[in-house]
Write a protein that holds these residues in place. Structure first.
Motif, PDB file in Angstrom:
ATOM      1  N   PRO A 158     -14.098  62.188  16.201  1.00  0.00           N
ATOM      2  CA  PRO A 158     -14.679  63.706  16.441  1.00  0.00           C
ATOM      3  C   PRO A 158     -14.077  64.626  15.544  1.00  0.00           C
ATOM      4  O   PRO A 158     -12.826  64.777  15.666  1.00  0.00           O
ATOM      5  CB  PRO A 158     -14.726  63.867  17.940  1.00  0.00           C
ATOM      6  N   ARG A 271     -11.321  63.724  28.917  1.00  0.00           N
ATOM      7  CA  ARG A 271     -11.937  63.824  27.519  1.00  0.00           C
ATOM      8  C   ARG A 271     -10.934  64.423  26.863  1.00  0.00           C
ATOM      9  O   ARG A 271     -10.581  64.586  25.520  1.00  0.00           O
ATOM     10  CB  ARG A 271     -13.248  64.173  27.511  1.00  0.00           C
ATOM     11  N   LEU A 275      -8.767  63.703  23.315  1.00  0.00           N
ATOM     12  CA  LEU A 275      -9.033  64.256  22.083  1.00  0.00           C
ATOM     13  C   LEU A 275      -7.632  64.887  21.515  1.00  0.00           C
ATOM     14  O   LEU A 275      -7.496  64.997  20.206  1.00  0.00           O
ATOM     15  CB  LEU A 275     -10.031  65.073  21.922  1.00  0.00           C
ATOM     16  N   TYR A 304     -14.432  56.230  25.930  1.00  0.00           N
ATOM     17  CA  TYR A 304     -13.766  55.752  24.623  1.00  0.00           C
ATOM     18  C   TYR A 304     -14.933  55.496  23.498  1.00  0.00           C
ATOM     19  O   TYR A 304     -14.683  55.984  22.200  1.00  0.00           O
ATOM     20  CB  TYR A 304     -12.902  54.623  24.590  1.00  0.00           C
ATOM     21  N   LEU A 307     -16.551  58.633  22.031  1.00  0.00           N
ATOM     22  CA  LEU A 307     -15.509  59.148  20.912  1.00  0.00           C
ATOM     23  C   LEU A 307     -15.320  58.325  19.884  1.00  0.00           C
ATOM     24  O   LEU A 307     -14.703  58.985  18.890  1.00  0.00           O
ATOM     25  CB  LEU A 307     -14.085  59.253  21.889  1.00  0.00           C
TER      26      LEU A 307
END
Length: 324
Positions: A158, A271, A275, A304, A307
């Motif tokens: 991301p 999350r 990240l 996951y 992501l």
């Protein structure tokens, strides 16, 4: 565990503390060839501090002095006896794996007959290499757990991090100050996890002594109003080769562990922590990030996958069947 078979099995002998490095050198050679560490971090730590129950080495005439043809380790893991086994890449398919497995099985039958009868023996096949399942089944062990290794390539990550929930801030770990609070958080976050949730102060110190450990790489999420720890992301991003600049990091980072307190679950903190750690490793030169997650932890697997992580390999845990 890796398998090899031949009619004339090589000799296997118990090893002392002086031969631990020989076993670890063999494990390092196997990891380089296979892309999977044959011993867990906990097993390696126990070996280095003499916390294992048994170390067996198989020698071969053409093995280097600092390596063994193979090694098997027996350690305690919770209420179970855990066996991990490795065969040097240059000595496979010569009966080394079978000889080590038979020697370990003989030790367990002699020293721990109750554990053998009650199914209290487990073995990990890291990477689930060809022959591992066959070797395990030959000794009465059946697969009971799958640990997935997932991979995120830098180009698939991301583009931005995620902010933590309101009233929560991220900071680095402070050795000697955060130890007790982190251990308590880790225990509740991984209460159902047989390895991670049982870490002790000694285990923490063992990992802080590893050359890959960085205090700032253990990200903590704390509540701003009282400093209570709500979650963490422990990143593992080893340094590059010894001849590289000291600041250089390797091409591969790892989401070593992400834990969230039960009181903060469902808030998006997991999350945000994931990240934050991923971007930290990518910004420091990682070209891919790996993580390990139990296959039956569907919520984590789906997170996951969202992501950008994809399945890379799998480890399989086998358990000895109970005697009828």
């Amino acid at each position: 565990m890796t398998d090899s078979s031949t009619t004339a099995l090589p000799p296997v002998v118990p090893a002392g503390a002086a031969e631990v490095e020989s076993a670890l050198a063999t494990a390092a050679a196997a990891e380089h060839a296979d892309g999977h560490p044959p011993f867990s971090d906990q097993t390696r730590a126990l070996l280095r501090r003499g916390g294992h129950e048994l170390l067996l080495l198989a020698r071969a005439d053409d093995a280097r002095s600092d390596e063994a043809a193979g090694a098997a380790v027996v350690v305690r893991e919770g209420g179970d006896l855990l066996v991990e086994l490795v065969v040097h890449p240059q000595h496979r398919r010569r009966g080394v794996g079978r000889a080590l497995a038979e020697a370990a099985a003989g030790h367990l039958r002699a020293q721990h007959p109750d554990a053998v009868d009650q199914g209290g023996v487990v073995a990990w096949a890291h990477g689930t290499l060809p022959g591992s399942d066959r070797l395990a089944r030959a000794h009465g062990l059946s697969p009971v757990r799958e640990l997935r290794r997932m991979r995120l390539d830098a180009g698939q990550a991301p583009s931005s991090a995620s902010e933590p929930p309101e009233g929560v801030r991220l900071r680095g770990f402070r050795p000697g100050q955060d130890d007790a609070a982190w251990l308590a958080l880790n225990a509740v976050a991984f209460a159902e996890h047989p390895e991670q949730g049982s870490l002790t102060q000694q285990d923490l110190e063992d990992r802080m002594g590893e050359d890959w450990f960085e205090a700032d790489g253990l990200l903590l999420a704390e509540r701003e109003e009282d400093g209570a720890l709500l979650g963490f992301h422990w990143t593992k991003h080893p340094a590059a080769a010894a001849d590289e600049p000291a600041a250089a990091r390797g091409p591969e980072g790892e989401v070593y562990a992400v834990g969230v307190s039960p009181q903060a679950q469902g808030t998006g903190l997991g999350r945000a922590l994931t990240l934050a750690g991923v971007h930290r490793m990518l910004e420091r030169g990682a070209r891919r990030v790996l993580l390990y997650v139990d296959a039956d932890n569907t919520a984590a697997v789906h997170l996951y996958e969202r992501l950008g992580f994809v399945l890379d390999a799998a480890d399989t845990q086998h358990r000895l069947a109970r005697a009828d």
